[in-house]
Design an enzyme around this catalytic site. Structure first.
Site, PDB file in Angstrom:
ATOM      1  N   ALA A 220    -109.444   7.537  59.803  1.00  0.00           N
ATOM      2  CA  ALA A 220    -109.114   6.174  59.379  1.00  0.00           C
ATOM      3  C   ALA A 220    -110.244   5.624  58.521  1.00  0.00           C
ATOM      4  O   ALA A 220    -111.152   6.351  58.138  1.00  0.00           O
ATOM      5  CB  ALA A 220    -108.881   5.290  60.599  1.00  0.00           C
ATOM      6  N   ASN A 221    -110.182   4.351  58.199  1.00  0.00           N
ATOM      7  CA  ASN A 221    -111.266   3.714  57.445  1.00  0.00           C
ATOM      8  C   ASN A 221    -111.466   2.299  57.974  1.00  0.00           C
ATOM      9  O   ASN A 221    -110.730   1.842  58.835  1.00  0.00           O
ATOM     10  CB  ASN A 221    -110.956   3.733  55.948  1.00  0.00           C
ATOM     11  CG  ASN A 221    -109.666   3.011  55.637  1.00  0.00           C
ATOM     12  OD1 ASN A 221    -109.571   1.801  55.792  1.00  0.00           O
ATOM     13  ND2 ASN A 221    -108.645   3.756  55.227  1.00  0.00           N
ATOM     14  N   HIS A 222    -112.458   1.620  57.428  1.00  0.00           N
ATOM     15  CA  HIS A 222    -112.869   0.322  57.984  1.00  0.00           C
ATOM     16  C   HIS A 222    -112.051  -0.869  57.497  1.00  0.00           C
ATOM     17  O   HIS A 222    -112.372  -1.996  57.834  1.00  0.00           O
ATOM     18  CB  HIS A 222    -114.328   0.039  57.621  1.00  0.00           C
ATOM     19  CG  HIS A 222    -115.301   0.780  58.470  1.00  0.00           C
ATOM     20  ND1 HIS A 222    -115.353   0.633  59.826  1.00  0.00           N
ATOM     21  CD2 HIS A 222    -116.266   1.671  58.151  1.00  0.00           C
ATOM     22  CE1 HIS A 222    -116.303   1.401  60.311  1.00  0.00           C
ATOM     23  NE2 HIS A 222    -116.866   2.051  59.312  1.00  0.00           N
TER      24      HIS A 222
END
Ligand code: CTP
Length: 430
Positions: A220-222
């Site tokens: 995932a990412n932020h």
């Protein structure tokens, strides 16, 4: 008007409270506004005091509370409050209050203030479904919206008593976001929000995709989804209809937006493909994974099965590229245009770059603008980090990488600047 604050911090905000059970939720809204640094005056209607008393509003706003035009007469409160306000938020608004606002009545301090103000007005209705759907109320809402009042769509769900349907007061955090969008919006000559997106429909992607490796793990990412959300609120305030593709976003749906939840990059690609020809603009604010698992394991990946000999071996996870949705959308538009002559949606991309050894962040942004071919690319230098942060500084580039606008400040201010820049790229209204 140009010196009026464009953020909630430091703004003078008049909060009107109508007589509905949902008035208790407005206490959270007032707290939120004060917490952002706003100077809040609460003006309850007399009937609302049956639900929440003046002491609550005085404690939360740190100001005395008036309801009648005959109080504080020497200070001419009914004129002063409305004149001084940078923003008016009315929550909850009953059917009766909507009718009085529409007619320009001034029979209590709240409606008198609403008549005097030249600031944006946000109204959050709450009532039983039958009242909300009554032709009188629908007409009142339509007229208020035409005048630039932001009338939020009520939420759907359980109402007071056993009934359920549209009529619930939106959550305080959603009203707060709508207030943020209204105070930052461009204004018409009367100080109301300029409704330059009426008749337009936008597809906005927000959040960050998740690529599953096995049933419990994902890449995932932020991304928080806040920039996409700010765009949705800003577009709704300016009269647009909004389809909001939300990739793993934990935020209250903007009232009135059609929320479409997705998980992975492939799901987002499919959703964008299904909707992009039906909208006037596609705004790709989502952080889309560039890689996904070549093969998703159907059972949890076990470390002992990989390292059966008791060693510290780790799995080699094979990845493959995902579709570049932005680029794909630009190509699809060109192909569809060649076939049918239809202009297709305006397309906006985002690029968060860190500078490298060979090129600065801006050079990379310009190159990306040319590569992607979108009408606009919102470039953000994240060398010092931004994900999840409240503020932003962007340059808006055209498809040649030329800068056409800059914006700095809250994500809401950036959102309005993006919409301003988008207006000339929208297809002609048919
Ligand atoms: N984007 C997309 N599909 C992808 C990846 C990105 O549509 N698979 C969109 C994003 O929503 C954003 C824009 O492309 O609007 C730029 O995203 P970014 O991650 O900066 O671009 P990349 O193409 O991934 O470029 P690079 O890997 O070189 O940074």
């Amino acid at each position: 008007m140009s010196s009026a604050p464009r953020t909630l911090a430091g703004a003078r905000i008049l909060v009107g409270v109508g007589g509905g059970i949902a008035a208790y939720k407005t206490a959270h809204l007032v707290r939120g506004l004060v917490g952002e640094g706003a100077d809040v005056r609460v003006v309850p209607t007399v009937s609302s005091l049956e639900f929440v008393g003046a002491a609550t509003w005085e404690a939360l706003s740190h100001h005395p509370v008036l309801t009648s035009v005959f109080e504080d007469v020497e200070e001419v409160a009914h004129v002063r409050f409305g004149q001084q306000a940078d923003l008016v938020v009315i929550a909850p608004a009953t059917a009766d209050l909507l009718a009085r606002l529409r007619m320009g009545r001034a029979d209590d301090l709240l409606t008198a203030s609403a008549l005097v103000t030249r600031a944006p007005v946000v109204v959050a209705p709450a009532m039983h479904t039958e009242m909300w759907e009554h032709p009188s109320t629908l007409e009142n809402v339509a007229v208020l919206r035409e005048r630039g009042v932001t009338v939020l769509e009520p939420a759907v769900g359980r109402l007071t008593g056993p009934d359920s349907g549209p009529g619930r007061l939106p959550e305080p955090s959603a009203i707060l976001d709508a207030a943020r969008a209204a105070i930052a919006a461009p204004r018409d000559e009367r100080g109301a929000v300029r409704r330059d997106l009426v008749g337009r429909e936008l597809l906005i992607t927000a959040g960050g995709t998740r690529e599953e490796l096995d049933p419990v793990r994902f890449l995932a990412n932020h991304s928080s989804g806040r920039q996409g959300w700010a765009l949705a609120h800003a577009a709704l305030a300016r009269g647009a209809r909004v389809r909001l593709a939300a990739a793993n976003v934990d935020l209250e749906t903007p009232p009135g937006a059609r929320r479409l939840d997705v998980g992975s990059a492939a799901e987002l690609a499919e959703l964008v493909a299904a909707h992009r020809r039906e909208v006037d603009a596609l705004i790709m604010a989502a952080a889309v994974a560039d890689f996904t698992a070549a093969e998703r394991a159907t059972a949890k990946i076990k470390k002992d099965e990989i390292a059966g000999d008791g060693s510290d071996a780790v799995p080699a996870i094979a990845l493959r590229r995902t579709q570049d949705i932005l680029r794909h959308s630009v190509l699809d538009r060109a192909a569809h245009h060649a076939e049918t002559g239809e202009a297709g949606p305006a397309i906006v991309g985002f690029a968060a770059e860190t500078g490298g050894e060979d090129a600065s962040a801006l050079e990379l942004g310009r190159a990306k603008a040319r590569r992607k071919g979108a009408d606009l690319l919102v470039f953000n230098d994240i060398t010092s980090g931004v994900f999840g942060a409240a503020d932003n500084a962007v340059r808006i580039l055209d498809h040649d990488g030329e800068e056409i606008a800059r914006a700095e400040g809250t994500k809401t201010l950036v959102a309005h600047a993006v919409l301003d820049a988008l207006l000339p790229s929208l297809p002609e209204v048919s």
